[in-house]
Design a protein around this motif. Structure first.
Motif, PDB file in Angstrom:
ATOM      1  N   ALA A  38       0.843  -1.195   0.000  1.00 52.84           N
ATOM      2  CA  ALA A  38       0.000   0.000   0.000  1.00 52.84           C
ATOM      3  C   ALA A  38       0.879   1.245   0.000  1.00 52.84           C
ATOM      4  N   GLY A  39       0.335   2.338  -0.545  1.00 51.93           N
ATOM      5  CA  GLY A  39       1.073   3.582  -0.608  1.00 51.93           C
ATOM      6  C   GLY A  39       0.875   4.440   0.631  1.00 51.93           C
ATOM      7  N   ASN A  40       1.851   5.321   0.871  1.00 53.69           N
ATOM      8  CA  ASN A  40       1.749   6.267   1.987  1.00 53.69           C
ATOM      9  C   ASN A  40       1.278   7.632   1.459  1.00 53.69           C
ATOM     10  N   GLU A  41       1.317   8.639   2.307  1.00 47.61           N
ATOM     11  CA  GLU A  41       0.830   9.970   1.918  1.00 47.61           C
ATOM     12  C   GLU A  41       1.652  10.564   0.774  1.00 47.61           C
ATOM     13  N   GLN A  42       2.917  10.188   0.679  1.00 51.56           N
ATOM     14  CA  GLN A  42       3.785  10.721  -0.383  1.00 51.56           C
ATOM     15  C   GLN A  42       3.732   9.879  -1.658  1.00 51.56           C
ATOM     16  N   MET A  43       2.874   8.858  -1.691  1.00 58.89           N
ATOM     17  CA  MET A  43       2.728   7.930  -2.823  1.00 58.89           C
ATOM     18  C   MET A  43       3.935   7.011  -2.971  1.00 58.89           C
ATOM     19  N   GLY A  44       4.701   6.865  -1.873  1.00 54.72           N
ATOM     20  CA  GLY A  44       5.736   5.862  -1.803  1.00 54.72           C
ATOM     21  C   GLY A  44       5.229   4.649  -1.054  1.00 54.72           C
ATOM     22  N   PRO A  45       6.071   3.645  -0.828  1.00 57.72           N
ATOM     23  CA  PRO A  45       5.630   2.428  -0.133  1.00 57.72           C
ATOM     24  C   PRO A  45       5.342   2.687   1.342  1.00 57.72           C
ATOM     25  N   LYS A  46       4.226   2.154   1.820  1.00 56.51           N
ATOM     26  CA  LYS A  46       3.910   2.206   3.247  1.00 56.51           C
ATOM     27  C   LYS A  46       4.646   1.033   3.914  1.00 56.51           C
ATOM     28  N   ALA A  47       5.956   1.153   3.952  1.00 63.26           N
ATOM     29  CA  ALA A  47       6.818   0.085   4.470  1.00 63.26           C
ATOM     30  C   ALA A  47       8.164   0.702   4.808  1.00 63.26           C
ATOM     31  N   SER A  48       8.891   0.054   5.662  1.00 66.14           N
ATOM     32  CA  SER A  48      10.226   0.532   5.996  1.00 66.14           C
ATOM     33  C   SER A  48      11.156   0.392   4.784  1.00 66.14           C
ATOM     34  N   LEU A  49      11.956   1.415   4.548  1.00 70.23           N
ATOM     35  CA  LEU A  49      12.951   1.366   3.476  1.00 70.23           C
ATOM     36  C   LEU A  49      14.355   1.136   4.036  1.00 70.23           C
ATOM     37  N   ALA A  50      14.427   0.771   5.302  1.00 72.69           N
ATOM     38  CA  ALA A  50      15.727   0.502   5.928  1.00 72.69           C
ATOM     39  C   ALA A  50      16.417  -0.674   5.237  1.00 72.69           C
ATOM     40  N   GLY A  51      17.723  -0.576   5.119  1.00 71.44           N
ATOM     41  CA  GLY A  51      18.503  -1.653   4.526  1.00 71.44           C
ATOM     42  C   GLY A  51      18.568  -1.619   3.021  1.00 71.44           C
ATOM     43  N   ARG A  52      17.977  -0.608   2.413  1.00 73.27           N
ATOM     44  CA  ARG A  52      18.038  -0.471   0.954  1.00 73.27           C
ATOM     45  C   ARG A  52      19.110   0.540   0.567  1.00 73.27           C
ATOM     46  N   ASN A  53      19.678   0.350  -0.595  1.00 70.36           N
ATOM     47  CA  ASN A  53      20.638   1.294  -1.148  1.00 70.36           C
ATOM     48  C   ASN A  53      19.853   2.365  -1.899  1.00 70.36           C
ATOM     49  N   LEU A  54      19.186   3.241  -1.141  1.00 68.88           N
ATOM     50  CA  LEU A  54      18.292   4.217  -1.765  1.00 68.88           C
ATOM     51  C   LEU A  54      19.057   5.112  -2.741  1.00 68.88           C
ATOM     52  N   GLY A  55      18.436   5.347  -3.870  1.00 73.64           N
ATOM     53  CA  GLY A  55      19.081   6.056  -4.965  1.00 73.64           C
ATOM     54  C   GLY A  55      19.624   5.117  -6.013  1.00 73.64           C
ATOM     55  N   ASN A  56      19.836   3.854  -5.627  1.00 78.83           N
ATOM     56  CA  ASN A  56      20.330   2.848  -6.583  1.00 78.83           C
ATOM     57  C   ASN A  56      19.909   1.465  -6.096  1.00 78.83           C
ATOM     58  N   ASP A  57      18.594   1.298  -5.938  1.00 80.50           N
ATOM     59  CA  ASP A  57      18.032   0.102  -5.309  1.00 80.50           C
ATOM     60  C   ASP A  57      17.449  -0.825  -6.380  1.00 80.50           C
ATOM     61  N   PHE A  58      18.282  -1.723  -6.892  1.00 82.91           N
ATOM     62  CA  PHE A  58      17.870  -2.632  -7.958  1.00 82.91           C
ATOM     63  C   PHE A  58      17.801  -4.078  -7.483  1.00 82.91           C
ATOM     64  N   THR A  59      17.900  -4.303  -6.188  1.00 82.95           N
ATOM     65  CA  THR A  59      17.795  -5.647  -5.633  1.00 82.95           C
ATOM     66  C   THR A  59      16.396  -5.834  -5.056  1.00 82.95           C
ATOM     67  N   ILE A  60      15.701  -6.885  -5.490  1.00 86.35           N
ATOM     68  CA  ILE A  60      14.357  -7.117  -4.973  1.00 86.35           C
ATOM     69  C   ILE A  60      14.430  -7.453  -3.491  1.00 86.35           C
ATOM     70  N   LYS A  61      13.719  -6.685  -2.699  1.00 85.30           N
ATOM     71  CA  LYS A  61      13.645  -6.891  -1.245  1.00 85.30           C
ATOM     72  C   LYS A  61      12.187  -6.736  -0.861  1.00 85.30           C
ATOM     73  N   GLU A  62      11.647  -7.738  -0.201  1.00 84.82           N
ATOM     74  CA  GLU A  62      10.234  -7.753   0.172  1.00 84.82           C
ATOM     75  C   GLU A  62       9.338  -7.543  -1.055  1.00 84.82           C
ATOM     76  N   GLY A  63       9.807  -8.034  -2.198  1.00 82.98           N
ATOM     77  CA  GLY A  63       8.981  -8.054  -3.406  1.00 82.98           C
ATOM     78  C   GLY A  63       9.095  -6.849  -4.308  1.00 82.98           C
ATOM     79  N   PHE A  64       9.921  -5.858  -3.940  1.00 82.89           N
ATOM     80  CA  PHE A  64       9.964  -4.672  -4.791  1.00 82.89           C
ATOM     81  C   PHE A  64      11.320  -3.983  -4.725  1.00 82.89           C
ATOM     82  N   ARG A  65      11.518  -3.075  -5.678  1.00 87.92           N
ATOM     83  CA  ARG A  65      12.720  -2.247  -5.782  1.00 87.92           C
ATOM     84  C   ARG A  65      12.295  -0.777  -5.825  1.00 87.92           C
ATOM     85  N   MET A  66      13.158   0.106  -5.360  1.00 87.36           N
ATOM     86  CA  MET A  66      12.904   1.549  -5.447  1.00 87.36           C
ATOM     87  C   MET A  66      13.582   2.163  -6.672  1.00 87.36           C
TER      88      MET A  66
END
Length: 338
Positions: A33-61
């Motif tokens: 589900a999406g949050n107020e900013q239209m991003g994932p309503k989920a923790s983004l901890a542990g991701r290489n934000l800005g270059n996140d091409f590894t599937i984690k919890e079913g998705f990539r940023m």
């Protein structure tokens, strides 16, 4: 008799293509589900934000940090054809054009002499998941069109014709004809400076859905046309009598009779074909030209002009949540699809 299969190969990230295509990538993500900013309503901890091409919890940023997607970046010398099968894409570009499209719509953008654009994937549904599936295809431009004026077009799913074949067992194959034609089923007009605009180049982009156990013989094209078939979803497929495993491609002779025999589950395929441009390709990231000197010139031009600058409030610009599908073109005209 010659084997019409030239090659069977696994699909990587991106997919291997043949001239006149440069690149094809298949994105499939299962966003929450999406949050107020239209991003994932989920923790983004542990991701290489800005270059996140590894599937984690079913998705990539991807390159997004709040909303998944690809913030502003330049292109020159080729075209992008973006097939949004499921989910939505928010487009914004340096010419002031913008749009929201998805769920079967196709965007066709000629970068030509240079454009910046962003492609963000807004998660509008706040109460349930936001599944997402997209193909992006890079189609080369011949040298005499490399510096064409940028052009942005929408092929709305309502306007993309569907070819239907019923086999002897009354089983169906359905083909969305995005470019090219099958019999009397003709795709919408491509971008005016595209290699696809000349019908003698026999360019085709088709997405194919086959019933379980359906059979379909590919229509013939001319000798010398490059043709690749991508089997991206299903469990069994035979192409010209050879087994093609799931998530593999088959490069086939375009002028040979090729029968596709599906297995016992529904299958989904992509076909790319076209006459090769047969010119040198020199690529540096998002710039595709014919010589290293032209690449250097493209980089200098982008540094000096930003290909028109960026007229939006953020490089990862998204449109308001309540906005429906729409396109606003550089000339100021607007199409609202709702």
């Amino acid at each position: 008799m010659n084997n019409p299969i030239k090659e069977i190969a696994p699909l990587g990230f991106p997919w291997q293509t043949s001239d006149p295509f440069l690149f094809c990538v298949h994105h499939e993500d299962f966003y929450p589900a999406g949050n107020e900013q239209m991003g994932p309503k989920a923790s983004l901890a542990g991701r290489n934000l800005g270059n996140d091409f590894t599937i984690k919890e079913g998705f990539r940023m991807y390159h997004g940090q709040t909303v998944p997607g690809f913030p502003a970046h330049p292109h020159r010398g080729f075209e992008t054809v973006t097939i949004a099968k499921t989910g939505l894409v928010d487009h914004s570009d340096s010419l002031g054009a913008a749009g929201r499209f998805g769920n079967g719509d196709v965007q066709w953008m000629t970068a030509g002499k240079g454009v910046q654009h962003s492609e963000m994937f807004p998660l509008l549904n706040q109460e349930s998941n936001n599944p997402f599936e997209l193909f992006q295809i890079w189609l080369n431009l011949p040298s005499y069109k490399k510096m064409a004026n940028p052009h942005f077009a929408m092929l709305w799913h309502e306007d993309i014709p569907v070819y239907q074949h019923t086999d002897a067992q009354n089983l169906q194959t359905k083909v969305d004809v995005i470019a090219g034609k099958i019999g009397d089923t003709q795709a919408p007009a491509p971008a005016p400076d595209s290699w696809a605009a000349d019908p003698t180049n026999e360019l085709a982009i088709w997405t194919i859905k086959m019933d379980a156990n359906a059979q379909w013989q590919l229509p013939l094209a001319s000798t010398g046309i490059n043709r690749r078939l991508y089997f991206y979803k299903g469990n069994q497929l035979k192409v010209a009598g050879e087994n093609v495993p799931p998530y593999h491609s088959a490069q086939v002779q375009a002028d040979a009779e090729v029968l596709i025999e599906n297995g016992d589950q529904e299958s989904f395929l992509l076909l790319l074909q076209g006459k090769p441009i047969d010119e040198p390709v020199v690529q540096h990231g998002p710039f595709v030209m014919n010589t290293a000197h032209e690449i250097q010139s493209a980089m200098r031009m982008f540094q000096a002009t930003q290909f028109g600058g960026w007229p939006w409030p953020a490089h990862d610009h998204v449109h308001p949540r309540e906005k429906g599908r729409f396109a606003r073109f550089a000339d100021g005209s607007v199409v609202e699809k709702g």
